[in-house]
Design an enzyme around this catalytic site. Structure first.
Site, short mmCIF file in Angstrom:
data_model
loop_
_atom_site.label_atom_id
_atom_site.label_comp_id
_atom_site.label_asym_id
_atom_site.label_seq_id
_atom_site.Cartn_x
_atom_site.Cartn_y
_atom_site.Cartn_z
N LEU A 103 -4.47 -1.90 -22.63
CA LEU A 103 -5.31 -1.88 -21.43
C LEU A 103 -6.75 -1.91 -21.91
CD1 LEU A 103 -3.54 0.88 -19.23
CD2 LEU A 103 -3.47 -1.60 -18.91
N ASP A 104 -7.62 -2.55 -21.13
CA ASP A 104 -9.04 -2.60 -21.51
C ASP A 104 -9.62 -1.18 -21.52
OD1 ASP A 104 -8.78 -5.33 -21.45
OD2 ASP A 104 -9.59 -5.52 -19.41
N ARG A 105 -10.75 -1.03 -22.20
CA ARG A 105 -11.41 0.27 -22.29
C ARG A 105 -11.66 0.88 -20.90
NH1 ARG A 105 -15.50 1.99 -26.32
NH2 ARG A 105 -15.20 -0.07 -27.23
#
Ligand code: URA
Length: 227
Positions: A103-105
């Site tokens: 998952l993105d930051r």
């Protein structure tokens, strides 16, 4: 059940390095069938060992986490890593725990972490079709046409030559939708809304396959039972 040297178990499960095992046995009450052990080379069975009266961590570990914002799903990024939220000994396991997909930051929500390479492959391979449901907060009101564009199986993302598989969009309100996708392409959800002239303001994954994080607070995790 196989036997292993005690120091091999301790280092594999992240309790200490093999070099530290002797000291570990002095500080901690390590017992085999209730008898304290001081010999790091003793061959033992996993199920017969306790450390300070607790059973050994399981040999294979898979965790479901509600990922908070601001942590990175990587082993070698300069930012705060998702692994830093886990107990130190889980961070030191060998083989390592790795996130199943990423998952993105700035994305929050359901993510699995596991040392099971076969499970990781099964859930992330392009053929796996694992359903994932995202709650998406948008910058602009959702247009009526978007649900059918996403469902068409014909949407082409910028720079790609293979259209996306059909995805299911459910409107909650003008700026909030649920999106169910079965693929996991790079920044897929953000790029999908970019393709229809909208923008993702916040992204939260509610479910990954059959696992949902309903009962987990941000940053909390639980061990999944794969027996
Ligand atoms: N799609 C995205 O754009 N970002 C994520 O983190 C997950 C899916």
């Amino acid at each position: 059940m196989t036997s292993k040297r005690l120091d091999a178990y301790l280092s594999k499960l992240g309790y200490c390095t093999r070099g530290e095992a002797k000291k570990f046995l002095r500080i901690h009450e390590v017992k085999e069938n209730d008898l304290r052990i001081f010999d790091v080379s003793k061959k033992v069975k996993h199920s017969s060992i306790t450390i300070d009266n607790e059973p050994l961590d399981s040999e294979s570990l898979t965790i479901l986490m509600n990922k908070p914002e601001g942590v990175v799903c990587s082993h070698d990024d300069s930012g705060k890593l998702i692994y830093s939220l886990l107990p130190l000994r889980w961070q030191n396991r060998n083989p390592k725990l790795s996130t199943i997909g990423r998952l993105d930051r700035d994305t929050t929500g359901a993510i699995l972490l596991s040392d099971n390479g076969e499970l990781n492959h099964r859930l992330t391979s392009p053929k796996s079709d694992v359903p994932k449901i995202y709650r998406v907060t948008l910058a602009h009101p959702i247009a009526d046409s978007v649900a059918s564009i996403f469902a068409s199986g014909e949407l082409l993302l910028h720079g790609e030559d293979k259209p996306l598989l059909p995805a299911k969009l459910t409107k909650i309100d003008d700026l909030t939708v649920l999106l169910e996708i079965v693929e996991g392409r790079y920044h897929q959800v953000k790029r999908m809304f970019g393709a229809v002239q909208n923008r993702v303001q916040a992204l939260h994954r509610e479910t990954f396959d059959k696992w949902d994080i309903e009962k987990l607070q941000s940053g909390e995790y639980k061990i999944l039972d794969f027996k």
